[in-house]
Design a protein around this motif. Structure first.
Motif, short mmCIF file in Angstrom:
data_model
loop_
_atom_site.label_atom_id
_atom_site.label_comp_id
_atom_site.label_asym_id
_atom_site.label_seq_id
_atom_site.Cartn_x
_atom_site.Cartn_y
_atom_site.Cartn_z
N SER A 1 0.58 -1.11 -0.18
CA SER A 1 0.65 0.22 0.27
C SER A 1 1.03 1.26 0.07
O SER A 1 0.53 2.35 0.02
N THR A 2 2.37 1.17 0.02
CA THR A 2 2.98 2.06 -0.12
C THR A 2 2.98 2.61 -0.98
O THR A 2 3.62 2.45 -3.17
N ASP A 3 2.55 4.23 -1.50
CA ASP A 3 2.40 4.78 -2.19
C ASP A 3 1.58 4.67 -3.88
O ASP A 3 2.87 4.55 -4.45
N PRO A 4 1.16 3.20 -3.35
CA PRO A 4 0.69 2.70 -5.14
C PRO A 4 1.10 3.80 -6.69
O PRO A 4 0.16 4.57 -6.38
N ALA A 5 1.21 3.17 -7.36
CA ALA A 5 2.20 3.39 -8.67
C ALA A 5 3.06 4.46 -8.36
O ALA A 5 3.14 5.76 -10.03
N GLY A 6 2.97 4.91 -7.18
CA GLY A 6 3.62 6.34 -7.22
C GLY A 6 3.53 7.54 -7.64
O GLY A 6 4.05 8.43 -8.05
N GLN A 7 1.79 7.46 -7.74
CA GLN A 7 1.38 8.44 -7.82
C GLN A 7 1.76 9.86 -7.20
O GLN A 7 1.38 10.89 -7.54
N LEU A 8 1.03 9.82 -5.82
CA LEU A 8 2.05 11.00 -4.90
C LEU A 8 2.58 11.47 -5.05
O LEU A 8 3.19 12.58 -4.97
N GLN A 9 4.26 10.70 -5.34
CA GLN A 9 5.15 11.56 -5.59
C GLN A 9 5.14 11.82 -7.42
O GLN A 9 5.73 13.21 -7.28
N TYR B 1 -1.46 12.73 1.80
CA TYR B 1 -1.51 13.87 1.36
C TYR B 1 -2.79 14.96 1.39
O TYR B 1 -2.08 16.17 1.00
N TYR B 2 -2.41 15.52 2.30
CA TYR B 2 -2.68 16.47 3.14
C TYR B 2 -1.52 17.00 3.36
O TYR B 2 -1.65 18.73 3.23
N ARG B 3 -0.84 16.68 3.48
CA ARG B 3 0.32 17.06 3.55
C ARG B 3 0.84 17.61 2.87
O ARG B 3 1.61 19.48 2.34
N ILE B 4 0.72 17.39 1.06
CA ILE B 4 0.81 17.83 0.20
C ILE B 4 0.15 19.08 -0.44
O ILE B 4 0.65 20.39 -0.82
N VAL B 5 -0.91 18.70 -0.05
CA VAL B 5 -1.61 20.05 -0.30
C VAL B 5 -1.77 21.82 1.12
O VAL B 5 -1.54 22.94 0.67
N ALA B 6 -0.72 21.16 1.98
CA ALA B 6 0.00 22.53 2.83
C ALA B 6 0.54 23.10 2.63
O ALA B 6 1.14 24.20 1.95
N ILE C 1 -13.63 9.40 -5.28
CA ILE C 1 -12.51 8.77 -3.74
C ILE C 1 -12.41 9.87 -3.14
O ILE C 1 -11.22 10.67 -3.21
N PRO C 2 -13.12 10.87 -1.83
CA PRO C 2 -12.58 12.02 -1.32
C PRO C 2 -11.23 11.63 -0.21
O PRO C 2 -11.15 10.33 -0.13
N PRO C 3 -10.64 12.52 -0.55
CA PRO C 3 -9.17 12.32 0.30
C PRO C 3 -9.06 11.86 1.85
O PRO C 3 -8.32 11.43 2.57
N GLY C 4 -10.56 12.32 2.70
CA GLY C 4 -10.52 12.28 3.32
C GLY C 4 -10.87 10.69 3.90
O GLY C 4 -11.45 9.95 5.24
#
Length: 619
Positions: free
Chosen positions: A386-394, A429-434, A416-419
């Motif tokens: 489950s670690t950043d599947p597909a590297g999508q967040l990076q 994701y929250y950290r990225i948005v900030a 699907i909403p982030p919450g």
């Protein structure tokens, strides 16, 4: 899936038995259908059973065990019994690799526990058994881990979803710059937002809307008792999806809400008959509805996102390292072909790999479409990794940094909403948005079928609102809702535009009126956000203030509650525990983060939001 604090059945928060709706009885069981066998017990929290969106908790816990026992009568599921069952499963898979054997056990267990009607048990197990066995044999779930997931930490240690972090560039974060209001007369763009269309090919007027199956108003639903009316021509307030004619009516009647500069379309095209769907069925839904959108919207550019119902089995989205027949290439290739007139080659490239993409719809604006199935607790393939599947967040970080360097603004769309995501994914994701708050101009999601939002705060104090994710209501009626769609007004296409949301409008089809004999469908504006809620603007601080105004203003909250359900709220009143849970959900863009609601109740005694969360898979 449904929102935090919202019941799977009707999309309203649960505050005890008073909040249960008998109109949707049987639906929560759907969530556990494909897990009818012992092997599936460990995955019970991923089960796609109710056709509702999952309430995704990031860290599954034993909190749901009482609900499972109440629903299925598992009074003897003790820790020793659980470990014995999973030990036998591991042994059986090693000694008996036959998928048919696993399926046979699953079907018998599903029927024995009366999780679903026998035919639904049979079809569901046949649909899920190949992928479930593949995931199980690739993962490292021991009996202790599986029972720790199902029964809690006293029975074993569950750490499959361990914490992880993405890397942020060393570039210093620019000082936050609140967007300036557009000058009088500045261009304003209108974005049509479609989500959760859920076309049911087998919808049939007059059939039973309260059948025993998880989805009704269908050819196999039978006729209702003489004392109850059958499904309406345009749709029904029950656990039913939409006929194609209602989607045609929606798209052909868009004129008064337009004209539109762009369309954001965030997925969930097929119906909720998740126990009986083939790849051919899913591709028929994709091509049929895409053709319909093109027919009625013509040259208006459309930018889609992938929903959790696009695949079969539902929620099954393996990361790109899964190859061969188990991969999602059959779906992504079909999407690329269907949407190639809307997307440029570079977007089609990443869509084919992982179901996500980025493009520039106009100068100064970057649009990023995320595949939120890679954050989903119901995506059983994430049991493997489950670690950043597909590297999508990076990849997302790279896109946002490049946009910041260019001085562009960014819109993010997804299903699907982030919450609602797994904890590590949601917190990253929250950290990225900030970090990129000054670049990110808008976030747009669906999936919950109701009308709500999620606010993001600064990570240091969790008190300064810095972004808001808008969760638009569904086109489908599932469950017990009016059909609807959303229109966003954003700062327009001109040099220096902030591209932020200025206001939004929601449109519905009132089924009570539309289904009257001789009536024709009339899509009407239900409300405008700023006008209805008295907002000075549509920036994050205004939505934060609205939540706290609703805490003490019963009339204002009842207005929100009515609109939350697209003008057809449940008959049960929403008392104070229900209200606080609902309001806490609007503050919770980060899963498993109760501190976000700490100021909502003066004495600090909030209801148990996690236990009140909805049950999923319908979305």
């Amino acid at each position: 899936m449904l929102r935090h604090g919202v019941s799977l059945d009707r999309g309203h928060p649960r505050s005890g038995p008073e909040q249960e709706s008998d109109r949707t009885r049987g639906s929560p069981r759907l969530r556990f259908l494909w897990m009818g066998l012992p092997l599936a017990l460990a995955l019970v929290l991923w089960a796609p059973v109710g056709a509702h969106p999952l309430p995704i908790q990031s860290q599954p816990s034993g909190r749901l065990v009482p609900q499972l026992r109440d629903a299925f009568g598992w009074w003897n599921l003790t820790c020793p019994v659980c470990k014995s069952v999973f030990t036998a499963i591991d042994f059986g898979l090693k000694k008996e690799s036959s998928v048919a054997w696993v399926g046979s056990v699953a079907t018998k267990l599903c029927k024995l526990l009366k999780i679903a009607p026998p035919t639904v048990c049979q079809s569901t197990v046949q649909l899920f058994q190949d992928d479930m066995v593949e995931v199980w044999t690739r993962s490292v779930l021991s009996p202790s881990e599986a029972c720790g997931l199902l029964l809690g930490s006293t029975c074993g240690h569950w750490d499959v979803f361990s914490s992880w972090n993405i890397s942020l560039p060393a570039v210093p974060k620019p000082a936050p710059q609140p967007p300036k209001p557009p000058a009088p007369g500045a261009p304003v763009s209108r974005i049509l937002f479609l989500t959760d269309l859920h076309w049911d090919h087998d919808y049939l007027e007059g059939t039973d809307p309260d059948c025993e199956n998880p989805l009704c108003c269908r050819r196999d639903s039978g006729l209702p008792p003489a004392s109850r009316p059958g499904a309406g021509y345009w749709g029904e307030y029950s656990k039913c999806d939409l006929p194609l004619r209602t989607l045609e009516s929606l798209l052909s009647g868009l004129g008064p809400a337009g004209p539109f500069d762009m369309v954001y379309w965030t997925g969930d095209i097929p119906a909720h008959n998740i126990w009986h769907q083939s790849r051919q069925d899913q591709l028929r839904a994709l091509t049929t509805v895409t053709a319909l959108v093109k027919k009625f919207l013509g040259p208006v550019p459309v930018y889609p996102a992938v929903g959790n119902h696009e695949s079969t089995p539902v929620n099954g989205f393996p990361p790109p390292f899964i190859e061969g027949n188990h991969s999602s290439s059959w779906l992504y290739e079909a999407m690329a072909k269907a949407w190639e007139s809307w997307l440029p080659p570079e977007a089609l490239h990443t869509l084919r790999i992982g179901g996500f993409y980025a493009l520039s719809p106009r100068p100064g604006l970057r649009l990023i479409s995320l595949n939120m199935n890679f954050c989903s607790r119901e995506n059983f393939w994430l049991l493997i990794n489950s670690t950043d599947p597909a590297g999508q967040l990076q990849w997302l970080v790279g896109e946002l940094q490049a946009a910041e360097d260019r001085g562009d603004k960014v819109h993010i769309i997804g299903h699907i909403p982030p919450g609602h995501c797994l904890k590590s994914w949601s917190w990253n994701y929250y950290r990225i948005v900030a970090r990129y708050e000054s670049t990110l101009a808008g976030q747009f999601f669906g999936h919950t079928h109701v009308d709500e939002f999620e606010i993001f705060y600064d990570e240091e104090t969790l008190s300064r609102p810095l972004s808001v994710a808008f969760l638009a209501p569904s086109a489908t009626t599932y469950i017990g809702l009016n059909p609807g769609y959303r229109v966003y007004q954003i700062d327009g296409n001109y040099p220096g535009s902030s591209h932020v949301v200025l206001d939004h409008e929601t449109y519905i089809l009132n089924l009570t009126q539309a289904n009257k004999p001789g009536a024709t469908p009339h899509w009407q504006r239900l409300y405008r956000a700023r006008e209805t809620y008295g907002l000075p603007n549509a920036l994050p601080a205004a939505w934060h203030d609205l939540v706290y105004r609703m805490r003490g203003d019963t009339q204002l909250f009842q207005t929100f509650w009515f609109l939350y359900h697209k003008g057809h709220p449940p008959s049960e009143p929403c008392g104070m525990p229900c209200r606080l849970t609902t309001l806490c959900a609007q503050l919770s863009a980060r899963s498993d983060s109760p501190a976000l609601c700490r100021h909502l109740v003066p004495n600090g005694s909030l209801p148990d939001v996690q236990s009140l969360q909805p049950s999923p898979s319908f979305c």
